[in-house]
Design a protein around this motif. Structure first.
Motif, PDB file in Angstrom:
ATOM      1  N   THR A  15       0.834  -1.208   0.000  1.00  0.00           N
ATOM      2  CA  THR A  15       0.000   0.000   0.000  1.00  0.00           C
ATOM      3  C   THR A  15       0.871   1.263   0.000  1.00  0.00           C
ATOM      4  O   THR A  15       0.644   2.184  -0.786  1.00  0.00           O
ATOM      5  CB  THR A  15      -0.925  -0.006   1.250  1.00  0.00           C
ATOM      6  OG1 THR A  15      -1.754  -1.150   1.168  1.00  0.00           O
ATOM      7  CG2 THR A  15      -1.778   1.233   1.314  1.00  0.00           C
ATOM      8  N   VAL A  16       1.872   1.275   0.862  1.00  0.00           N
ATOM      9  CA  VAL A  16       2.722   2.466   0.980  1.00  0.00           C
ATOM     10  C   VAL A  16       3.644   2.613  -0.240  1.00  0.00           C
ATOM     11  O   VAL A  16       3.733   3.691  -0.840  1.00  0.00           O
ATOM     12  CB  VAL A  16       3.554   2.409   2.294  1.00  0.00           C
ATOM     13  CG1 VAL A  16       4.527   3.572   2.379  1.00  0.00           C
ATOM     14  CG2 VAL A  16       2.625   2.405   3.503  1.00  0.00           C
ATOM     15  N   LEU A  17       4.283   1.490  -0.617  1.00  0.00           N
ATOM     16  CA  LEU A  17       5.280   1.545  -1.694  1.00  0.00           C
ATOM     17  C   LEU A  17       4.654   1.897  -3.047  1.00  0.00           C
ATOM     18  O   LEU A  17       5.133   2.796  -3.752  1.00  0.00           O
ATOM     19  CB  LEU A  17       5.994   0.185  -1.778  1.00  0.00           C
ATOM     20  CG  LEU A  17       7.433   0.225  -2.265  1.00  0.00           C
ATOM     21  CD1 LEU A  17       8.301   0.993  -1.283  1.00  0.00           C
ATOM     22  CD2 LEU A  17       7.970  -1.187  -2.444  1.00  0.00           C
ATOM     23  N   VAL A  18       3.557   1.224  -3.373  1.00  0.00           N
ATOM     24  CA  VAL A  18       2.900   1.489  -4.668  1.00  0.00           C
ATOM     25  C   VAL A  18       2.324   2.911  -4.675  1.00  0.00           C
ATOM     26  O   VAL A  18       2.426   3.633  -5.667  1.00  0.00           O
ATOM     27  CB  VAL A  18       1.796   0.436  -4.949  1.00  0.00           C
ATOM     28  CG1 VAL A  18       0.998   0.786  -6.190  1.00  0.00           C
ATOM     29  CG2 VAL A  18       2.407  -0.931  -5.098  1.00  0.00           C
ATOM     30  N   GLY A  19       1.759   3.318  -3.543  1.00  0.00           N
ATOM     31  CA  GLY A  19       1.214   4.683  -3.438  1.00  0.00           C
ATOM     32  C   GLY A  19       2.283   5.732  -3.650  1.00  0.00           C
ATOM     33  O   GLY A  19       2.090   6.685  -4.405  1.00  0.00           O
ATOM     34  N   PHE A  20       3.416   5.508  -3.016  1.00  0.00           N
ATOM     35  CA  PHE A  20       4.521   6.477  -3.147  1.00  0.00           C
ATOM     36  C   PHE A  20       5.019   6.528  -4.587  1.00  0.00           C
ATOM     37  O   PHE A  20       5.233   7.601  -5.156  1.00  0.00           O
ATOM     38  CB  PHE A  20       5.653   6.093  -2.187  1.00  0.00           C
ATOM     39  CG  PHE A  20       6.798   7.051  -2.202  1.00  0.00           C
ATOM     40  CD1 PHE A  20       6.658   8.335  -1.667  1.00  0.00           C
ATOM     41  CD2 PHE A  20       8.014   6.708  -2.774  1.00  0.00           C
ATOM     42  CE1 PHE A  20       7.709   9.239  -1.697  1.00  0.00           C
ATOM     43  CE2 PHE A  20       9.067   7.604  -2.806  1.00  0.00           C
ATOM     44  CZ  PHE A  20       8.915   8.870  -2.265  1.00  0.00           C
ATOM     45  N   THR A  21       5.170   5.335  -5.197  1.00  0.00           N
ATOM     46  CA  THR A  21       5.651   5.261  -6.586  1.00  0.00           C
ATOM     47  C   THR A  21       4.705   5.995  -7.534  1.00  0.00           C
ATOM     48  O   THR A  21       5.146   6.767  -8.391  1.00  0.00           O
ATOM     49  CB  THR A  21       5.761   3.774  -7.019  1.00  0.00           C
ATOM     50  OG1 THR A  21       6.480   3.073  -6.031  1.00  0.00           O
ATOM     51  CG2 THR A  21       6.448   3.631  -8.353  1.00  0.00           C
ATOM     52  N   ILE A  22       3.417   5.761  -7.364  1.00  0.00           N
ATOM     53  CA  ILE A  22       2.439   6.395  -8.256  1.00  0.00           C
ATOM     54  C   ILE A  22       2.386   7.908  -8.006  1.00  0.00           C
ATOM     55  O   ILE A  22       2.260   8.699  -8.940  1.00  0.00           O
ATOM     56  CB  ILE A  22       1.053   5.736  -8.089  1.00  0.00           C
ATOM     57  CG1 ILE A  22       1.086   4.317  -8.669  1.00  0.00           C
ATOM     58  CG2 ILE A  22      -0.047   6.550  -8.772  1.00  0.00           C
ATOM     59  CD1 ILE A  22      -0.173   3.521  -8.500  1.00  0.00           C
ATOM     60  N   SER A  23       2.540   8.299  -6.733  1.00  0.00           N
ATOM     61  CA  SER A  23       2.428   9.730  -6.429  1.00  0.00           C
ATOM     62  C   SER A  23       3.597  10.538  -7.013  1.00  0.00           C
ATOM     63  O   SER A  23       3.435  11.708  -7.343  1.00  0.00           O
ATOM     64  CB  SER A  23       2.343   9.945  -4.912  1.00  0.00           C
ATOM     65  OG  SER A  23       3.585   9.643  -4.323  1.00  0.00           O
ATOM     66  N   ILE A  24       4.782   9.925  -7.135  1.00  0.00           N
ATOM     67  CA  ILE A  24       5.895  10.690  -7.721  1.00  0.00           C
ATOM     68  C   ILE A  24       5.937  10.564  -9.246  1.00  0.00           C
ATOM     69  O   ILE A  24       6.697  11.246  -9.907  1.00  0.00           O
ATOM     70  CB  ILE A  24       7.272  10.273  -7.128  1.00  0.00           C
ATOM     71  CG1 ILE A  24       7.527   8.785  -7.298  1.00  0.00           C
ATOM     72  CG2 ILE A  24       7.397  10.693  -5.670  1.00  0.00           C
ATOM     73  CD1 ILE A  24       8.952   8.358  -6.944  1.00  0.00           C
ATOM     74  N   SER A  25       5.074   9.660  -9.760  1.00  0.00           N
ATOM     75  CA  SER A  25       5.052   9.498 -11.217  1.00  0.00           C
ATOM     76  C   SER A  25       4.083  10.510 -11.834  1.00  0.00           C
ATOM     77  O   SER A  25       3.006  10.766 -11.301  1.00  0.00           O
ATOM     78  CB  SER A  25       4.621   8.067 -11.542  1.00  0.00           C
ATOM     79  OG  SER A  25       3.947   8.026 -12.759  1.00  0.00           O
ATOM     80  N   ASP A  26       4.484  11.071 -12.965  1.00  0.00           N
ATOM     81  CA  ASP A  26       3.588  12.024 -13.651  1.00  0.00           C
ATOM     82  C   ASP A  26       2.627  11.294 -14.573  1.00  0.00           C
ATOM     83  O   ASP A  26       1.572  11.805 -14.933  1.00  0.00           O
ATOM     84  CB  ASP A  26       4.420  13.025 -14.460  1.00  0.00           C
ATOM     85  CG  ASP A  26       5.135  13.991 -13.523  1.00  0.00           C
ATOM     86  OD1 ASP A  26       4.574  14.274 -12.440  1.00  0.00           O
ATOM     87  OD2 ASP A  26       6.254  14.423 -13.851  1.00  0.00           O
ATOM     88  N   ALA A  27       3.019  10.077 -14.986  1.00  0.00           N
ATOM     89  CA  ALA A  27       2.216   9.334 -15.965  1.00  0.00           C
ATOM     90  C   ALA A  27       0.972   8.707 -15.339  1.00  0.00           C
ATOM     91  O   ALA A  27      -0.056   8.560 -15.998  1.00  0.00           O
ATOM     92  CB  ALA A  27       3.071   8.254 -16.605  1.00  0.00           C
ATOM     93  N   LEU A  28       1.061   8.319 -14.045  1.00  0.00           N
ATOM     94  CA  LEU A  28      -0.066   7.605 -13.416  1.00  0.00           C
ATOM     95  C   LEU A  28      -0.763   8.490 -12.386  1.00  0.00           C
ATOM     96  O   LEU A  28      -0.101   9.213 -11.631  1.00  0.00           O
ATOM     97  CB  LEU A  28       0.433   6.323 -12.746  1.00  0.00           C
ATOM     98  CG  LEU A  28       1.112   5.306 -13.658  1.00  0.00           C
ATOM     99  CD1 LEU A  28       1.759   4.201 -12.846  1.00  0.00           C
ATOM    100  CD2 LEU A  28       0.120   4.707 -14.641  1.00  0.00           C
TER     101      LEU A  28
END
Lengths: 266, 35
Positions: A53-66
């Motif tokens: 939950t934390v890792l995927v959320g963080f990854t998506i939040s710093i991504s501009d594409a998703l």
């Protein structure tokens, strides 16, 4: 990282009621997922769920594409995965939650002790004489379909009665006996047999039926093997005591009778 | 209503740890979704 701070600022500026609603919905979903995992002793999966939950959320939040929608879908799918994985246990809990105990008689302390002694005596006699038996301690939470396959007896619990029901070649000896509080509620009931390829061949159909019924309903089953006379105690789809003694049976019956309903009478 | 309140209180007391964890996760998830 500047971009990240900006995003955070935009989120705070755009705060509205949808944030609160989303928080409530996600809290309820997460609580149910965690509760299911915790109840089934899947501590490791709780860790996996939190980290994902934390890792995927963080990854998506710093991504501009998703966007956040992708993260929401990911969380819903992850929760769905847990619910599907533990669907049998969830079904058992739900059935247990809707139970409606029938008042089949007033239980007194001496009455309960007498019932326990009679049942232990019957089980030990059957074990000594290699008479096969399957007794289910029900909380009135067995699926109605199981009761319908047998015969309603509604008899007093005593050793001769139990032994008579399971005496070989009698019409009701082959099925399961359902105990409901201070009554033998039904006998000759056919139970769902557990489908598990990993079980050894030595486990017979009586034990498999006990495992089957305890996996779909929150009940305890007592099995006496016809071949060896060994007494087994089954709960939650598992044989938790393979070679039970009279004391073990007494303890299992004590747990059943001295649980929530009898506490009120004490 | 009284019975439901008792049930809810019992549920909260028995699951304090899980409730706190679910609250933290829900907060983190909301932040990630709306960011």
């Amino acid at each position: 990282m500047n971009n990240y701070g900006e995003k955070l600022q935009n989120m705070v500026d755009g705060f509205d009621v949808s944030y609160v609603l989303m928080f409530v919905v996600l809290f309820l979903i997460f609580f149910m997922v965690l509760k299911v995992l915790w109840s089934n002793r899947a501590r490791f999966l709780i860790g996996v769920f939190v980290v994902a939950t934390v890792l995927v959320g963080f990854t998506i939040s710093i991504s501009d594409a998703l966007g956040g929608e992708v993260y929401l879908i990911f969380e819903l799918l992850l929760s769905l995965f847990v619910f599907i994985m533990y669907h049998t246990e969830i079904k058992r809990t739900l059935l247990d939650g809707t139970r409606n105990r029938k008042a089949v008689g007033h239980l007194t302390v001496s009455g309960i002790e007498n019932i326990i002694d009679e049942m232990v005596r019957a089980i030990q006699n059957m074990s000594k004489n290699n008479v096969g038996a399957l007794i289910v301690l029900s909380n009135d939470n067995l699926p109605e379909g199981i009761i319908e396959t047998g015969t309603i007896i509604n008899a007093e619990i005593n050793a001769p009665m139990i032994e008579t029901v399971f005496f070989p070649k009698t019409p009701l000896h082959d099925g399961a006996m359902v105990i409901l509080e201070n009554k033998i509620y039904a006998a000759g009931c056919f139970l769902p047999i557990i489908q598990n390829e990993n079980l050894p061949q030595t486990i017979g159909s009586r034990h498999r039926a006990a495992m089957g019924v305890t996996s779909v309903a929150n009940v305890t089953a007592i099995v006496v093997s016809e071949e060896t006379g060994i007494i087994s105690l089954v709960r939650g789809g598992n044989i938790y005591k393979s070679y039970a003694t009279g004391a073990d049976v007494k303890k299992a019956l004590g747990d059943y009778y001295w649980s929530d309903q009898t506490a009120e009478d004490k | 209503m009284k019975k439901f309140g008792k049930f809810l209180a019992n549920l909260i007391v028995k699951n304090v740890g899980l409730i706190v964890l679910a609250l933290v996760l829900a907060f983190v998830a909301v932040v990630f979704i709306y960011m």
